[in-house]
Design a protein around this motif. Structure first.
Motif, PDB file in Angstrom:
ATOM      1  N   TRP A 191       0.846  -1.176   0.000  1.00 46.41           N
ATOM      2  CA  TRP A 191       0.000   0.000   0.000  1.00 46.41           C
ATOM      3  C   TRP A 191       0.887   1.233   0.000  1.00 46.41           C
ATOM      4  CZ3 TRP A 191       0.536   3.117   4.315  1.00 46.41           C
ATOM      5  CH2 TRP A 191       1.088   2.526   5.444  1.00 46.41           C
ATOM      6  N   THR A 192       0.323   2.335  -0.487  1.00 43.80           N
ATOM      7  CA  THR A 192       1.041   3.595  -0.550  1.00 43.80           C
ATOM      8  C   THR A 192       0.415   4.571   0.432  1.00 43.80           C
ATOM      9  OG1 THR A 192       1.554   3.216  -2.873  1.00 43.80           O
ATOM     10  CG2 THR A 192       1.790   5.465  -2.073  1.00 43.80           C
ATOM     11  N   CYS A 193       1.255   5.189   1.241  1.00 41.39           N
ATOM     12  CA  CYS A 193       0.792   6.146   2.246  1.00 41.39           C
ATOM     13  C   CYS A 193       0.270   7.396   1.553  1.00 41.39           C
ATOM     14  CB  CYS A 193       1.932   6.504   3.197  1.00 41.39           C
ATOM     15  SG  CYS A 193       1.489   7.751   4.410  1.00 41.39           S
ATOM     16  N   SER A 194      -0.903   7.851   1.985  1.00 42.28           N
ATOM     17  CA  SER A 194      -1.466   9.068   1.395  1.00 42.28           C
ATOM     18  C   SER A 194      -0.802  10.320   1.957  1.00 42.28           C
ATOM     19  CB  SER A 194      -2.974   9.113   1.646  1.00 42.28           C
ATOM     20  OG  SER A 194      -3.242   9.045   3.028  1.00 42.28           O
ATOM     21  N   GLY A 195      -0.089  10.191   3.071  1.00 39.09           N
ATOM     22  CA  GLY A 195       0.567  11.344   3.680  1.00 39.09           C
ATOM     23  C   GLY A 195       1.930  11.662   3.088  1.00 39.09           C
ATOM     24  N   CYS A 196       2.726  10.622   2.810  1.00 35.87           N
ATOM     25  CA  CYS A 196       4.098  10.881   2.343  1.00 35.87           C
ATOM     26  C   CYS A 196       4.435  10.179   1.033  1.00 35.87           C
ATOM     27  CB  CYS A 196       5.090  10.482   3.430  1.00 35.87           C
ATOM     28  SG  CYS A 196       5.083   8.720   3.829  1.00 35.87           S
ATOM     29  N   ASP A 197       3.486   9.469   0.433  1.00 38.39           N
ATOM     30  CA  ASP A 197       3.654   8.792  -0.861  1.00 38.39           C
ATOM     31  C   ASP A 197       4.702   7.682  -0.870  1.00 38.39           C
ATOM     32  OD1 ASP A 197       1.729   9.451  -2.615  1.00 38.39           O
ATOM     33  OD2 ASP A 197       2.893  10.921  -3.752  1.00 38.39           O
ATOM     34  N   VAL A 198       4.986   7.080   0.268  1.00 43.65           N
ATOM     35  CA  VAL A 198       5.931   5.972   0.341  1.00 43.65           C
ATOM     36  C   VAL A 198       5.142   4.672   0.214  1.00 43.65           C
ATOM     37  CG1 VAL A 198       7.590   4.772   1.816  1.00 43.65           C
ATOM     38  CG2 VAL A 198       7.544   7.251   1.772  1.00 43.65           C
ATOM     39  N   THR A 199       5.646   3.737  -0.594  1.00 48.68           N
ATOM     40  CA  THR A 199       5.000   2.438  -0.766  1.00 48.68           C
ATOM     41  C   THR A 199       5.590   1.454   0.237  1.00 48.68           C
ATOM     42  OG1 THR A 199       4.659   2.872  -3.111  1.00 48.68           O
ATOM     43  CG2 THR A 199       4.516   0.580  -2.399  1.00 48.68           C
ATOM     44  N   HIS A 200       4.713   0.720   0.926  1.00 49.75           N
ATOM     45  CA  HIS A 200       5.134  -0.211   1.971  1.00 49.75           C
ATOM     46  C   HIS A 200       4.672  -1.621   1.658  1.00 49.75           C
ATOM     47  CE1 HIS A 200       6.273   2.995   4.740  1.00 49.75           C
ATOM     48  NE2 HIS A 200       5.134   3.596   4.451  1.00 49.75           N
ATOM     49  N   ASP A 201       5.501  -2.591   2.005  1.00 51.24           N
ATOM     50  CA  ASP A 201       5.075  -3.982   2.069  1.00 51.24           C
ATOM     51  C   ASP A 201       4.416  -4.154   3.433  1.00 51.24           C
ATOM     52  OD1 ASP A 201       5.932  -6.878   3.209  1.00 51.24           O
ATOM     53  OD2 ASP A 201       5.475  -6.981   1.065  1.00 51.24           O
ATOM     54  N   ARG A 202       3.245  -4.738   3.469  1.00 50.33           N
ATOM     55  CA  ARG A 202       2.459  -4.821   4.694  1.00 50.33           C
ATOM     56  C   ARG A 202       3.211  -5.508   5.838  1.00 50.33           C
ATOM     57  NH1 ARG A 202      -3.460  -5.516   4.896  1.00 50.33           N
ATOM     58  NH2 ARG A 202      -3.978  -6.029   7.023  1.00 50.33           N
ATOM     59  N   ASP A 203       3.836  -6.659   5.565  1.00 51.28           N
ATOM     60  CA  ASP A 203       4.495  -7.429   6.616  1.00 51.28           C
ATOM     61  C   ASP A 203       5.771  -6.756   7.109  1.00 51.28           C
ATOM     62  OD1 ASP A 203       2.523  -9.354   6.450  1.00 51.28           O
ATOM     63  OD2 ASP A 203       3.610 -10.519   4.952  1.00 51.28           O
ATOM     64  N   VAL A 204       6.563  -6.227   6.181  1.00 52.66           N
ATOM     65  CA  VAL A 204       7.802  -5.548   6.558  1.00 52.66           C
ATOM     66  C   VAL A 204       7.491  -4.299   7.364  1.00 52.66           C
ATOM     67  CG1 VAL A 204       9.849  -4.363   5.665  1.00 52.66           C
ATOM     68  CG2 VAL A 204       9.080  -6.481   4.605  1.00 52.66           C
ATOM     69  N   ASN A 205       6.488  -3.552   6.930  1.00 45.77           N
ATOM     70  CA  ASN A 205       6.079  -2.346   7.638  1.00 45.77           C
ATOM     71  C   ASN A 205       5.634  -2.676   9.063  1.00 45.77           C
ATOM     72  OD1 ASN A 205       5.316   0.561   7.650  1.00 45.77           O
ATOM     73  ND2 ASN A 205       3.265  -0.288   7.899  1.00 45.77           N
TER      74      ASN A 205
END
Length: 95
Positions: A61-75
């Motif tokens: 998913w991509t954060c709407s606040g800072c536009d960083v894309t995250h892997d759910r489990d790693v995050n």
């Protein structure tokens, strides 16, 4: 009734973990249920937590606040590590 039994078992498990950790001199911390949906970079929670985003089928998913894309489990793992160390997740290096 089955749900209340499950809730009681979960509460008992947390109480036992807390007791055992206190006895061993270890800090026990509970994290919230939205730890995988909290942005590691800016700390914001996803604005649109619909069933599509919250569902386990969504792995990135991509954060709407800072536009960083995250892997759910790693995050989630890095947020839990940060909570355990009692510091902001921003200070944890990316592996």
């Amino acid at each position: 009734m089955a749900k209340s039994v499950l809730d009681a078992d979960w509460g008992q498990l947390k109480a036992m973990l807390d007791y055992k950790c206190a006895h061993a001199g270890i800090v026990f911390k509970e994290v919230d249920a939205y730890i995988s949906q909290t942005c590691l970079s800016c700390g914001s929670l996803l604005e649109s937590r619909s069933k599509g985003i919250a569902g386990l089928g969504i792995r990135e998913w991509t954060c709407s606040g800072c536009d960083v894309t995250h892997d759910r489990d790693v995050n989630a793992a890095r947020n839990i590590l940060a909570a355990g160390h009692g510091r902001l997740a921003v200070g944890i290096p990316v592996l």
